[in-house]
Design a protein around this motif. Sequence first.
Motif, short mmCIF file in Angstrom:
data_model
loop_
_atom_site.label_atom_id
_atom_site.label_comp_id
_atom_site.label_asym_id
_atom_site.label_seq_id
_atom_site.Cartn_x
_atom_site.Cartn_y
_atom_site.Cartn_z
N LEU A 125 -37.00 13.74 -69.81
CA LEU A 125 -38.12 12.83 -69.59
C LEU A 125 -39.42 13.60 -69.35
O LEU A 125 -40.49 13.17 -69.80
CB LEU A 125 -37.83 11.91 -68.40
N ALA A 126 -39.31 14.73 -68.66
CA ALA A 126 -40.51 15.54 -68.40
C ALA A 126 -40.99 16.25 -69.66
O ALA A 126 -42.19 16.45 -69.85
CB ALA A 126 -40.21 16.56 -67.30
N ASP A 127 -40.06 16.62 -70.52
CA ASP A 127 -40.39 17.30 -71.77
C ASP A 127 -39.49 16.72 -72.86
O ASP A 127 -38.40 17.23 -73.11
CB ASP A 127 -40.19 18.81 -71.65
N PRO A 128 -39.91 15.65 -73.51
CA PRO A 128 -39.02 14.91 -74.42
C PRO A 128 -38.93 15.48 -75.83
O PRO A 128 -38.32 14.85 -76.71
CB PRO A 128 -39.63 13.51 -74.44
N GLU A 129 -39.46 16.67 -76.08
CA GLU A 129 -39.49 17.19 -77.45
C GLU A 129 -38.08 17.33 -78.03
O GLU A 129 -37.83 16.91 -79.17
CB GLU A 129 -40.20 18.54 -77.49
N ARG A 130 -37.14 17.90 -77.26
CA ARG A 130 -35.78 18.09 -77.78
C ARG A 130 -35.10 16.73 -77.98
O ARG A 130 -34.36 16.53 -78.94
CB ARG A 130 -34.98 18.98 -76.83
N LEU A 131 -35.33 15.80 -77.06
CA LEU A 131 -34.79 14.44 -77.20
C LEU A 131 -35.30 13.80 -78.48
O LEU A 131 -34.54 13.18 -79.23
CB LEU A 131 -35.17 13.60 -75.98
N TRP A 132 -36.59 13.97 -78.75
CA TRP A 132 -37.19 13.38 -79.94
C TRP A 132 -36.60 13.99 -81.21
O TRP A 132 -36.20 13.28 -82.14
CB TRP A 132 -38.70 13.56 -79.90
N ARG A 133 -36.49 15.32 -81.25
CA ARG A 133 -35.94 15.98 -82.44
C ARG A 133 -34.50 15.53 -82.69
O ARG A 133 -34.11 15.25 -83.82
CB ARG A 133 -35.98 17.50 -82.29
#
Length: 306
Positions: free
Chosen positions: A104-112
């Motif tokens: 949630l704090a850094d959603p870049e990996r979740l998005w990818r």
Amino acid sequence: MTRAPIQNISENLFLIDLDLPLPGFRRFISTWVIKADDRAIVIDPGPCTTVPMACDALKGLGVKGIDYVLLTHIHLDHAGGCGDLIARYPEPTVVCHPQAVDHLADPERLWRGSVKALGDLARTYGEPTPINREKLCPGCDIQWKGYRIEALETPGHASHHMCFFLEDIVLAGEVSGVRIPSGNPPYRRPATPHPFQPEVALRSITKVIEHSPKRICYGHYGIMDNAVSMLESAREQIELWLDIIERRRDKGLELDEEEILEEILSMDPGVRSFHQLEPDIRERETYFIKNSIRGMVGFIRAKPQS
């Protein structure tokens, strides 16, 4: 913008529909709202795309501020819009699973990962925006306006899944799979994406049953009164699907998704009303059933034969 339909479930509990401009994506994604005076708790605010719709509905309910956002898990259709919601309502504390905090704090990996798994559907949900870590409360119970809400870690559908208990209600996310308004019996199915660990999912369902809720609020979709019965049925359904797939493997049959789907539709009473669903909803459900089958097939392929 058309205002999202709002269902008044009980005195202070509301369901807001978050329909997407995709075939079959109606009465499927929603957010739950607990309201007291002009303050609210929001459970699973939905994807980024529908945040304006959700905020318009909250305004229609007379909500002037949000004190808590509760996330059952961080898949885009449940939590992707949380950062955008907080940009409009900056006060809330976000309660989530401890494993969800970094995403949630850094959603870049979740998005990818979401784009890789879901493709254009993820893009329709929209890319999540980061949430300040100071706003995140991993796994905490809360006291609010005379209510006590208990958080319970329930991995299975996802490793970062939680349920929340409010009086006799369990806000269940997808711990008990998916239930869709349909014919008789109501349509319900597991939600078991890869990587799927049945023992973890079944143990989580059992933990929820041990709390003896009377009503169950689904992430997808609506509320049912006979909560324990629905949870027990969800447990049996997972076991049935796994048994169908394992028997095919043990007979040397191909673990073909289409063939497994047809066998499940012929054997599982929970999906008996599949053919009563509207055509575009059947198409959506076929996509998600196959996604669940893939999760189970991955587990069965790795399981030694007896």
